[in-house]
Design an enzyme around this catalytic site. Structure first.
Site, short mmCIF file in Angstrom:
data_model
loop_
_atom_site.label_atom_id
_atom_site.label_comp_id
_atom_site.label_asym_id
_atom_site.label_seq_id
_atom_site.Cartn_x
_atom_site.Cartn_y
_atom_site.Cartn_z
N HIS A 1 31.33 -19.89 4.05
CA HIS A 1 31.35 -19.54 5.47
C HIS A 1 30.40 -20.42 6.29
CE1 HIS A 1 27.94 -16.68 4.45
NE2 HIS A 1 27.53 -17.05 5.65
N ASP B 1 31.75 -17.39 -2.47
CA ASP B 1 31.38 -17.92 -1.15
C ASP B 1 30.53 -19.18 -1.28
OD1 ASP B 1 30.80 -18.28 1.50
OD2 ASP B 1 30.13 -16.24 1.86
N SER C 1 22.06 -17.28 4.59
CA SER C 1 23.35 -17.65 4.01
C SER C 1 23.25 -19.05 3.43
CB SER C 1 24.43 -17.63 5.10
OG SER C 1 24.70 -16.32 5.50
#
Length: 713
Positions: free
Chosen positions: A83, A218, A644
């Site tokens: 992402h 991810d 992240s």
């Protein structure tokens, strides 16, 4: 009794609670190093941060200002979340070459894809410059104090020593009680190397976002390129793969409950030291408003994306971005309520006032909490109006967002003149090409219709312009979208053609611009000044409150600075948790769970055929364990947005996972960290390597990594 027990836990700070906090890596020696070793760490603080020798910090760059990444090979191979690389993957995708749907793997250096405007930033060193920044500010009023601080920062940023290819950045900590210098190196040639299909990298999509158990691969891979001297350089075919000062070995040893975990990264923003009245405002007013706006925008976009593949590609990144914090705010509000955060803070404030009295500091700190109550009550309508303006105009309705950029352009002319106007205009025309590439007039018109009604009926009425005092929002929407040139890039460019006077006149004759300008001017006149004036008082109060907390807290208290997108360390353990009565979540998930969630053809839960085949054959290679393929795990690390892509590192400094999310029950950790339910979610490096190697056949990428703890055959 339960509230008292929790408060005692917070005040006594047992070993389990020692896993919260976001710590400056240059200041780990002492208490932090001792705590980390008590949790099982085998490294020293110097292994994590060292100015003179390579250390973990040299392998962890900031990824494009919003995420974290890590170098995992001696040739500058870079790992971050899927992402985080989503915009780049999307920008290279077309209907014919849909890398979002099918994945992308460069099989050699020549196939790696350049990304204009993508950059990664390393920290060379960190220094405390508090005394220099605060010089000459002691007796100044708040506004003048802030101005003087900015002047000092500007001067120091330009004058403090650095290499020609480096930058100086000064950031504030502890609400303005400390200032740190970060000397940085930014690399601007970063190329896309690999990404799994979204059915792996985004598996579970919005349904599973912020949720455990999780089964998302991810991750995405990039490579840093440098000039022949290994220094930062703009993209060039002559650039070569970057040689890092340090890269992270990748462990195949896996994880088990209670293993030590260290997460290194750039957490964006936390507000752990807000007073109770502020948290109450977040829970009861501000979060519900933002949630309602995004809920409406998401429903419109989702309806179109499910019917049209081209729109799905256009809106993929935007939808994910909007949905991310929409769901986070929902979980945050629920978590704050569930953990009695407001009541806990009230109790802590009572204890704080007792310490103030005991220290004889009533004159200095005695009115802090009553002043907070007064100012937060005064700012409430302004804060609500500000959030509605931000969510409707600046973030979720693209016509209004673009029109606001044009409004800012007109203000440049009014304040700085024609030359500045023309310079900004040319940059705006060029920059908006990418925005319009992913703009769909039909979708945005429906979003506008929904959100403008919310804005007109829910934002404090005393701040609204007369243009919003209507009841026929469909008619208003149709009028604007049928008449305004802002609904297309060609129309946008036409608005800005010609001399300055012509452009200004043409803008003010455009129906979309007229409407957006009326809203913007109402906000600038009625909301922003009032908000800024009261917020300035709150800022001064928060700084004094933070100073008091640092000064009066017991020696064993763990007072870490709020996150501000600077490099931090958070440590903890692999740990399951109890989200509700009679339910316990194990800390590791497996590929079996992917197949349990599998829905053929579903845009969130589809599974690639190749992955199904590997699963059916149990063909996991050296990455599986006991006939199962680990996918994700959770820990007690205190993370937030910006973490992240952060590396999850084991006790010896090896890469074991990739941080990408938090559990929904614990998203309130930005405001209130509770070790019983706050968990970060990480994709297991064994799953990352399995996908690269066995699924994608990109074995050459694994070959350039240093693998450790490899299972014996």
């Amino acid at each position: 009794m339960k509230l008292l027990r929790i408060l005692v836990l917070l005040l006594v700070l047992p070993a389990y609670a020692q896993q919260g906090g976001m710590w400056i890596p240059s200041l780990l020696k002492g208490m932090n190093e001792k705590e980390m070793k008590s949790l099982g760490m085998k490294m020293s603080a110097q292994d994590i941060y060292d100015v003179n020798k390579s250390s973990l910090k040299d392998a962890v760059p900031h990824f494009n200002g919003g995420c974290t990444s890590e170098v995992i090979s001696p040739r500058g191979l870079l790992l971050t979340n899927h992402h985080c690389g989503y915009d780049e993957i999307q920008s290279h995708s077309t209907i014919d070459h849909d890398y979002l749907a099918n994945g992308f793997w460069a099989m050699n250096l020549a196939e790696e894809l350049p990304n204009p405007d993508l950059e990664v930033t390393f920290i060379a060193r960190i220094e405390d410059v508090t005394t220099k920044v605060l010089e000459g500010t002691a007796s100044l009023a708040e506004q003048e104090r802030q101005k003087k601080i900015q002047e000092n920062i500007t001067r120091l940023t330009a004058s403090l020593p650095k290499e020609p290819w480096q930058e100086n950045r000064i950031r504030t900590f502890y609400e303005g009680n400390q200032y740190m210098l970060f000397v940085t190196e930014t690399y601007k040639d970063v190329r896309l190397v690999g990404a799994p299909p979204s059915s792996i990298g985004k598996f579970g999509s919005d349904t599973d976002n912020w949720v455990w158990p999780r089964h998302t691969g991810d991750f995405s891979l990039f490579r840093i390129y440098a000039d022949k001297n290994n220094r930062p350089a703009a993209y060039s075919k002559d650039n070569v793969p970057y040689t890092p000062k340090h890269f992270l070995p990748v462990s195949l040893g896996g994880v088990k409950e209670d293993d030590f975990t260290l997460v290194f990264g750039y957490p964006g923003r936390t507000t752990e030291y807000l007073p109770a009245v502020a948290v109450e405002q977040v829970v009861n007013s501000l979060n519900p408003a933002k949630i309602e706006v995004r809920d409406a925008a998401l429903k419109v976009a989702d309806g179109f994306m499910r019917k049209d593949q081209a729109i799905k590609i256009q809106y993929a990144a935007k939808y994910a971005s909007i949905a991310n914090y929409w769901k986070k705010w929902i979980g945050e509000s629920q978590g704050l309520k569930k953990t009695n955060a407001v009541a806990l803070k009230r109790a802590q404030e009572k204890e704080f006032m007792a310490r103030v009295a005991k220290a004889g500091k009533q004159a200095e700190y005695g009115s802090l909490l009553t002043d907070f109550e007064k100012n937060y009550n005064e700012i409430a309508p302004y804060a609500l109006a500000r959030d509605y303006f931000t969510e409707v105009v600046l973030r979720n309705t693209e016509l209004l967002t673009i029109a606001y950029r044009l409004y800012q352009l007109e203000q440049v002319y009014s304040t700085k003149g024609g030359q500045a106007f023309n310079d900004r205009k040319e940059n705006l025309v060029t920059g908006m090409a990418g925005v319009y590439k992913d703009f769909n007039r039909t979708v945005d018109e429906k979003v506008f219709e929904q959100l403008i009604e919310i804005y007109a009926t829910k934002s404090p009425r005393q701040f609204l312009p007369k243009e919003l005092l209507t009841t026929d929002y469909k008619k208003l929407t149709a009028e604007i979208y049928s008449q305004s040139r802002i609904t297309s890039y060609e129309g946008f460019k036409q608005l800005l053609e010609g001399d300055t006077k012509t452009v200004i006149d043409r803008l003010n004759a455009d129906r979309g611009y007229q409407f957006a300008k009326a809203i913007a001017e109402a906000y600038v006149k009625n909301v922003a000044p009032g908000y800024d004036q009261i917020n300035l008082k709150i800022t001064a109060l928060q700084r004094a409150y933070m100073k008091a907390i640092l000064e009066l807290s017991p020696e064993e208290a763990r007072i870490f600075p709020d996150a501000n997108s600077t490099l931090r360390v958070t440590y903890g353990k692999v740990k399951g948790y109890e989200p509700r009565d009679a339910v316990y979540y194990e800390p590791v998930t497996y590929l079996d769970g992917v197949m349990e969630k599998y829905i053929p053809g579903d845009y969130e839960f589809d599974v690639p055929q190749k992955l199904i085949e590997l699963y059916n054959k149990k063909d996991y290679g050296r990455y599986g364990v006991n006939g199962k393929m680990p996918v994700c795990f959770i820990g007690t690390n205190h993370t937030t947005g910006g973490n992240s892509g952060s590396p999850a590192i084991d006790a010896k400094g090896n890469l074991i996972g990739l941080n990408f999310d938090r559990v929904w029950e614990g998203t309130m950790s930005d405001i209130h960290y509770d070790p019983s339910i706050c968990r970060n979610i990480m994709v297991d490096m064994r799953y990352v390597l399995f996908i690269i190697d066995k699924f994608a056949g990109a074995t050459h990428l694994v070959s350039e990594m240093k693998l450790v703890n490899v299972p014996k055959k």
